[in-house]
Design a protein around this motif. Structure first.
Motif, PDB file in Angstrom:
ATOM      1  N   ASP A  61      28.869 117.800  70.326  1.00  4.02           N
ATOM      2  CA  ASP A  61      29.105 118.616  71.433  1.00  4.02           C
ATOM      3  C   ASP A  61      29.671 120.156  70.681  1.00  4.02           C
ATOM      4  OD1 ASP A  61      29.135 116.880  73.247  1.00  4.02           O
ATOM      5  OD2 ASP A  61      30.974 116.148  73.219  1.00  4.02           O
ATOM      6  N   GLN A 109      28.315 124.533  76.719  1.00  2.00           N
ATOM      7  CA  GLN A 109      27.858 123.117  76.528  1.00  2.00           C
ATOM      8  C   GLN A 109      27.111 122.711  77.502  1.00  2.00           C
ATOM      9  OE1 GLN A 109      28.223 120.853  74.135  1.00  2.00           O
ATOM     10  NE2 GLN A 109      27.450 119.167  75.255  1.00  2.00           N
ATOM     11  N   CYS A 110      27.446 122.992  78.843  1.00  2.00           N
ATOM     12  CA  CYS A 110      26.621 122.410  79.988  1.00  2.00           C
ATOM     13  C   CYS A 110      25.148 123.255  79.868  1.00  2.00           C
ATOM     14  CB  CYS A 110      27.448 122.994  81.334  1.00  2.00           C
ATOM     15  SG  CYS A 110      28.638 121.866  81.543  1.00  2.00           S
ATOM     16  N   ALA A 151      22.981 121.287  77.580  1.00  2.00           N
ATOM     17  CA  ALA A 151      22.826 120.074  77.996  1.00  2.00           C
ATOM     18  C   ALA A 151      21.472 120.149  79.175  1.00  2.00           C
ATOM     19  CB  ALA A 151      23.758 119.241  78.677  1.00  2.00           C
ATOM     20  N   LYS A 170      18.266 121.284  77.451  1.00  2.00           N
ATOM     21  CA  LYS A 170      17.498 120.024  76.798  1.00  2.00           C
ATOM     22  C   LYS A 170      16.955 118.903  77.849  1.00  2.00           C
ATOM     23  CE  LYS A 170      19.531 118.698  72.901  1.00  2.00           C
ATOM     24  NZ  LYS A 170      20.526 117.893  71.954  1.00  2.00           N
ATOM     25  N   HIS A 223      21.071 113.305  79.003  1.00  2.00           N
ATOM     26  CA  HIS A 223      21.494 114.625  78.509  1.00  2.00           C
ATOM     27  C   HIS A 223      22.455 115.212  79.592  1.00  2.00           C
ATOM     28  CE1 HIS A 223      19.081 114.796  75.078  1.00  2.00           C
ATOM     29  NE2 HIS A 223      17.944 114.239  75.558  1.00  2.00           N
TER      30      HIS A 223
END
Length: 99
Positions: free
Chosen positions: A49, A59-60, A63, A66, A97
């Motif tokens: 993370d 982080q969001c 994700a 990805k 993810h």
């Protein structure tokens, strides 16, 4: 439980250490570990993370990026749009993810 071995068996790499400043009013001082100066970083990866001053936005975004890449690979690589094929691929490759 104590670890067995000489103190020389466990090498500590000071060059890989960085300081992550948290909070709005942090003065951002230069820190040292022995004679080695530590560099600073605005974001670091911890257990997969991204830690960014305790904000989840980066982080969001990472994700989602990805997951979108994986979805693009499924769309380009699979010509069939059959539910029996697409749903397991989505569940295995994209959904983890996003969770």
């Amino acid at each position: 439980m104590a670890l067995k071995g000489n103190k020389d068996d466990f090498k500590f790499n000071k060059d890989n250490c960085k300081v992550l400043y948290l909070g709005k009013h942090n003065p951002g001082l230069q820190h040292r570990l022995g004679s080695t100066g530590l560099g600073s970083s605005s974001v670091e990866k911890d257990l997969g993370d991204l830690v960014d001053k305790l904000k989840m936005s980066e982080q969001c975004a990472a994700a989602a990026k990805k997951a979108n890449r994986m979805l693009g690979c499924i769309n380009k690589g699979i010509t069939s749009r059959d539910k029996d094929i697409v749903i397991p691929l989505y569940s295995a490759l994209v959904r983890p993810h996003l969770e």
